[in-house]
Write a protein that holds these residues in place. Structure first.
Motif, PDB file in Angstrom:
ATOM      1  N   LYS A  91       0.828  -1.211   0.000  1.00  0.00           N
ATOM      2  CA  LYS A  91       0.000   0.000   0.000  1.00  0.00           C
ATOM      3  C   LYS A  91       0.859   1.256   0.000  1.00  0.00           C
ATOM      4  N   PHE A  95       0.443   4.064  -2.783  1.00  0.00           N
ATOM      5  CA  PHE A  95       0.161   5.433  -2.355  1.00  0.00           C
ATOM      6  C   PHE A  95       1.173   6.405  -2.956  1.00  0.00           C
ATOM      7  N   SER A 478      -6.006   1.533   8.380  1.00  0.00           N
ATOM      8  CA  SER A 478      -4.971   2.403   7.829  1.00  0.00           C
ATOM      9  C   SER A 478      -3.648   1.659   7.665  1.00  0.00           C
ATOM     10  N   THR A 480      -0.876   3.012   7.851  1.00  0.00           N
ATOM     11  CA  THR A 480       0.131   3.638   8.711  1.00  0.00           C
ATOM     12  C   THR A 480       0.167   3.030  10.107  1.00  0.00           C
ATOM     13  N   ILE A 489      -2.297  13.069   6.493  1.00  0.00           N
ATOM     14  CA  ILE A 489      -2.229  11.646   6.137  1.00  0.00           C
ATOM     15  C   ILE A 489      -3.628  11.010   6.118  1.00  0.00           C
ATOM     16  N   THR A 493      -4.593   9.675   2.360  1.00  0.00           N
ATOM     17  CA  THR A 493      -4.756   8.249   2.089  1.00  0.00           C
ATOM     18  C   THR A 493      -6.207   7.918   1.746  1.00  0.00           C
TER      19      THR A 493
END
Length: 507
Positions: A91, A95, A478, A480, A489, A493
């Motif tokens: 991802k 991204f 997420s 992250t 962010i 995203t």
């Protein structure tokens, strides 16, 4: 539900939710010529995105290049890899590869204009760009929207909570500008519809694919069909106390920054009922929240004075930490909720913070008890129920650090983020009267949700996609993980993976 006549309404694409990610996906689907509907559970569009600063963390885009920002895809890769583990690799690469193209595509529409706004990334790691790399939407004149579209957009936080409408003499800025611009672009495609006050809580499906949604509107059960797919981008479940308890999410639902009546988690539960996998369900985007006179907290960030102490009267963290990192410090120990920001008279009673809710006359806060005032620290401690000896000793130690310009406990002066809000970062607390405001653990939303692939397709536990079902933003888990790398962010995203979803539907 396999026959057309069984639907009350039918579209190519259904987008559940109306924040920045949802409207990006809806706009791009409609722009591709797909008949699209945005389904919003409340009477206004925008969700938590409308309350936000509107920052977008989409690195390497034309916006940064125009403003001479030393950002690049490669520096963002270095930065993110220094924070995230290998599980995020697919991802992360998607991204980074797609972010510049997404921004270029959005800016082809005259309604969608952005500008760089300096705000530092949240960790000192390789690849961090001085002054940050995020950007924001340009302010939007309400007249460009017209009365009908403006009426769909959520007012600013303070006016929304007070039941007030928009101030039409002022431009829409920050998150409201983003929602307004995306809505305007969506409307102009000629392929976009919006339905409000429509609560989706079930997915319609055949054994082969998701075919639509079931929802309640004005007390009536309705069935909306989706020929190409359903995108769930309706936020998390932060206002659902039951789900927070089931998944061990710290904090309380009434301390979330999400607008009232939003983000109860029905889309996530509907997907789970079809076998969807979830991840990170205990996680959130954290922040300190200052109690307001109405009893609800409001986001606060960037303390430029004072110090924060726990229920024992002790400091426990660098007060200038980025908000998610400070929120994680609050939740680390039970005696840190509530905390108190203690400061002196130099601000006239206003919070010594850069980002804060409209504070107004401190008397309303004093009357409600969310702010207390005293002529001595000992008296202040008595009102707060904090040990007076410990509080006075804590303040004295802090003042000695301020006098010397070096925080020997938490290095408050050391990081770019703290200095961004003005120097000196350390200011002594000596001038009576003294004030203290109550701080609680708040959140900008949960960040756990449905497991998705790089095309935002919702996955089952075995890793196979559920055909016709997509998720983005806080409805999805997420990539992250437990980190909040920088401003924008969540929006960046959400927008990117919503665009991936509609691209897959358009293929």
């Amino acid at each position: 539900m396999t026959h057309e006549q069984e639907w009350d309404e039918e579209y190519d694409v259904i987008v559940v939710g109306s924040g920045g990610g949802a409207l990006t996906g809806a706009y791009l689907a409609a722009r591709a010529g797909l008949d699209t509907v945005v389904v919003e559970r409340t009477g206004r569009l925008g969700g938590t995105s409308s309350y936000s600063g509107g920052a977008m963390w989409l690195p390497g885009s034309p916006v940064q290049r125009r403003d001479g920002v030393p950002d690049s895809t490669e520096s963002a890769r270095t930065y993110l890899r220094a924070l995230l583990d290998d599980s995020a690799e697919a991802k992360l690469e998607t991204f980074l590869a797609q972010a510049p193209a997404l921004v270029e595509r959005l800016e082809q529409d005259p309604a969608l204009t952005f500008t760089f706004q300096a705000f530092p990334d949240y960790y000192e790691r390789p690849g961090r760009v001085p002054g940050g790399r995020s950007f924001v939407p340009r302010a939007l004149d309400p007249a460009e929207l017209g009365d009908d579209l403006l009426a769909l957009i959520r007012p600013p936080l303070d006016r929304d909570r007070a039941g007030q409408d928009h101030d039409t003499s002022a431009p829409l800025t920050a998150g409201r500008a983003l929602i307004g611009r995306l809505l305007l672009a969506y409307h102009r495609t000629g392929h976009g519809a919006v339905t409000t006050d429509t609560v989706m809580d079930e997915l319609a499906a055949t054994p082969r694919r998701v075919t639509g949604i079931l929802a309640t509107r004005q007390g009536r059960r309705i069935r909306i069909g989706a020929r190409r797919g359903v995108l769930l981008a309706a936020g998390g479940f932060e206002h659902n106390e039951r789900l927070r308890g089931v998944h061990g999410v710290p904090g309380r639902s009434d301390c979330s920054m999400a607008p009232a009546g939003t983000n109860l988690g029905e889309p996530v539960e509907a997907a789970v009922a079809l076998g969807a996998a979830t991840d990170l369900m205990h996680e959130g985007w954290w922040c300190p929240g200052v109690r307001m006179p109405d009893g609800r907290p409001a986001f606060v960030c960037g303390f430029t004075g004072g110090l924060v102490v726990d229920a024992n009267g002790s400091r426990y963290a660098n007060e200038s930490l980025p908000y998610d990192r400070f929120g994680r410090e609050i939740q680390a120990e039970p005696d840190r909720t509530p905390s108190f920001v203690v400061y002196d008279s130099r601000t006239g009673g206003r919070l010594p913070a850069v980002t804060q809710p409209p504070w107004g006359d401190p008397s309303a806060h004093l009357d409600s008890g969310t702010l207390v005032k005293a002529d001595t620290l000992e008296e202040l401690a008595g009102i707060l129920g904090v040990d007076a000896g410990r509080l006075t000793a804590t303040v004295a130690r802090f003042n000695s650090f301020a006098d010397n310009g070096k925080d020997e406990e938490f290095a408050r002066e050391a990081d770019e983020f703290g200095h961004w809000f003005g120097d000196p970062v350390l200011r002594p607390v000596r001038e009576a009267p003294y004030y203290a405001a109550r701080i609680v653990l708040s959140d900008l939303g949960t960040k756990g949700g449905l497991v998705t692939d790089t095309s935002a397709r919702v996955l089952r536990e075995d890793g196979t996609p559920i055909a016709g079902l997509y998720a983005a933003g806080n409805t999805s888990a997420s990539f992250t993980g437990p980190f909040y790398p920088g401003p924008g962010i969540p929006l960046g995203t959400a927008m990117l993976f919503a665009s991936r979803a509609t691209a897959d539907m358009s293929a």
